[in-house]
Scaffold this motif. Structure first.
Motif, short mmCIF file in Angstrom:
data_model
loop_
_atom_site.label_atom_id
_atom_site.label_comp_id
_atom_site.label_asym_id
_atom_site.label_seq_id
_atom_site.Cartn_x
_atom_site.Cartn_y
_atom_site.Cartn_z
N ALA A 25 0.81 -1.50 0.12
CA ALA A 25 -0.01 0.15 0.24
C ALA A 25 0.93 1.24 0.01
O ALA A 25 0.72 2.11 -0.51
N TRP A 26 2.04 1.17 0.71
CA TRP A 26 2.74 2.29 0.68
C TRP A 26 3.69 2.43 -0.67
O TRP A 26 3.84 3.72 -1.26
N ARG A 31 0.26 5.42 -7.17
CA ARG A 31 -0.58 4.66 -8.34
C ARG A 31 -2.02 4.59 -8.13
O ARG A 31 -2.65 3.66 -8.87
N LEU A 32 -2.38 4.93 -6.80
CA LEU A 32 -3.71 4.82 -6.51
C LEU A 32 -4.33 5.81 -6.54
O LEU A 32 -4.11 6.75 -5.53
N PRO A 33 -5.75 5.85 -6.45
CA PRO A 33 -6.56 7.09 -6.39
C PRO A 33 -6.81 7.24 -4.75
O PRO A 33 -6.69 5.99 -4.09
N GLU A 34 -7.22 8.39 -4.28
CA GLU A 34 -7.42 8.61 -2.99
C GLU A 34 -8.54 7.87 -2.69
O GLU A 34 -8.49 7.51 -1.25
N VAL A 35 -9.66 7.66 -3.30
CA VAL A 35 -10.93 6.79 -2.95
C VAL A 35 -10.72 5.62 -4.03
O VAL A 35 -10.63 5.71 -5.11
N PRO A 50 -12.05 5.76 1.14
CA PRO A 50 -11.01 6.48 1.32
C PRO A 50 -9.94 5.19 1.39
O PRO A 50 -10.16 4.53 2.35
N LEU A 51 -8.61 5.38 0.52
CA LEU A 51 -7.93 4.38 0.74
C LEU A 51 -7.07 4.32 1.92
O LEU A 51 -7.00 3.02 2.33
N GLY A 52 -6.67 5.23 2.45
CA GLY A 52 -6.04 5.05 4.00
C GLY A 52 -6.95 4.57 4.96
O GLY A 52 -6.63 3.51 5.75
N LEU A 53 -8.08 4.65 5.11
CA LEU A 53 -9.17 4.53 6.09
C LEU A 53 -9.47 2.79 5.80
O LEU A 53 -9.53 1.88 6.64
N LEU A 106 -6.35 -3.39 -4.02
CA LEU A 106 -5.10 -2.50 -4.42
C LEU A 106 -4.69 -2.97 -5.83
O LEU A 106 -4.46 -1.74 -6.46
N ILE A 107 -4.62 -4.08 -5.91
CA ILE A 107 -4.46 -4.38 -7.47
C ILE A 107 -5.38 -4.12 -8.38
O ILE A 107 -5.01 -3.69 -9.52
N ALA A 108 -6.70 -4.01 -8.06
CA ALA A 108 -7.73 -3.61 -8.94
C ALA A 108 -7.91 -2.31 -9.19
O ALA A 108 -8.41 -1.88 -10.40
#
Length: 327
Positions: A25-26, A31-35, A50-53, A106-108
């Motif tokens: 994830a880090w 490469r990932l959207p915020e949502v 939200p990605l982090g949550l 994450l991959i998707a």
């Protein structure tokens, strides 16, 4: 060493999955959207977070599951119950599902500008299952064979007995019937009739037929429970037809006793098994039960009427077997 292996299998393996998910994830953060999309229907994303949550909640859930499984496994081992490598592997794999699911999500969502464009819901399922299976197999390998913490001792001098003389033969048969389950063949279809007549919701004929089949199966397989003790060991028979059937040879049994089971103990009626404690329960009611301690760990409970003579006969047969081996 056994406790260390238990902890390594049930907590260490999920911890590795957590660490891998956090690192990826880090590394993929840019490469990932915020949502991110977290749920799909027919291949189309329909829910997001939200990605982090999302990562934090999933990993906290996985950590909580791992701690719960570790605690149950270590507690079972400390109490002298046998542990199954298959059970340890299954539950260790189960605890990694939040992490493996996170990895799939994450991959998707990699390299998509908006979560609505995220595809690959099948990939999420495949990754989740694959990681869980690999983690389960790894946990079973790490676990290795676990010896029972208490060595077999056989019946104690003050354990139940019936006074079986050397060379004498005896057979004990015990049983119990749950009258409510016995009437299921009539009660279950009656539910459909009540819905039809009282609630005024029409019930098709095929539903009546299905309810009758369900009631018949419950009556045949679950209304009666029997147990037989003889020189071959303990045989448990369920249902009016004596099937399913399970046999415990005498050389698998350490000693027998009588226990009192609560109405809801073990999770209800029928056949119940706890893979951590090694307990198997055959129950149609609460109350007295024949309790069998196995030589390799685990307990078997059978709720038959007046179980004390059955336990006494089993102990006498075990004592005779021990004396014959000592000669």
């Amino acid at each position: 060493m056994t406790r260390a292996r238990i902890l390594l299998a049930t907590a260490g393996v999920p911890a590795v999955a957590i660490a891998v998910s956090v690192v990826l994830a880090w590394l993929w953060n840019t490469r990932l959207p915020e949502v991110v999309a977290v749920h799909w229907t027919n291949g189309e994303p329909n829910n997001s977070a939200p990605l982090g949550l999302f990562v934090k909640i999933a990993l906290l859930l996985g950590a909580a599951l791992a701690m719960a499984v570790s605690w149950m496994a270590v507690t079972a081992w400390r109490r002298g119950n046998g542990l199954s490598r298959v059970a340890i592997g299954f539950f260790a794999g189960f605890t990694t599902i939040p992490m493996s699911g996170t990895l799939g999500v994450l991959i998707a969502n990699l390299d998509v500008e908006d979560w609505h464009r995220a595809t690959g819901s099948a990939l999420v399922a495949v990754v989740s299952l694959l990681v869980a299976v690999v983690a389960g197999v790894l946990a079973a390998v790490v676990m290795g064979p676990v010896p029972h913490s208490a060595s077999p001792s056989g019946p104690a001098d003050d354990d139940l007995a019936i006074g079986l003389a050397p060379g004498q033969r005896a057979v004990w048969v015990g049983a119990t019937t749950n009258r409510f389950l016995l009437s299921s063949v009539l009660v279950v279809p009656l539910v459909g009739f009540v819905v039809d007549q009282v609630v005024m919701v029409p019930v098709p004929a095929w539903i009546y037929a299905a309810l009758f089949v369900v009631g018949a199966v419950v009556t045949l397989l679950g209304a009666r429970l029997g147990a037989t003790v003889d020189s071959a060991g303990l045989t448990i028979r369920m249902g009016l037809l004596g099937w399913p059937r399970r046999h415990f040879a005498l050389d698998r049994i350490d000693h027998a006793d009588v226990a009192d089971l609560g109405l809801l103990q073990g999770g209800g009626f029928g056949y119940r098994v706890n893979p951590f404690t090694g307990e198997s329960i055959y129950k149609l009611r609460g109350g007295p039960a024949l309790a069998i301690a196995l030589r390799k760990g685990g307990l078997v409970y059978v709720t038959v009427d007046d179980p004390a003579p059955g336990a006494g006969l089993l102990n006498d047969l075990l004592r005779q077997r021990t004396r014959s081996h000592d000669v």
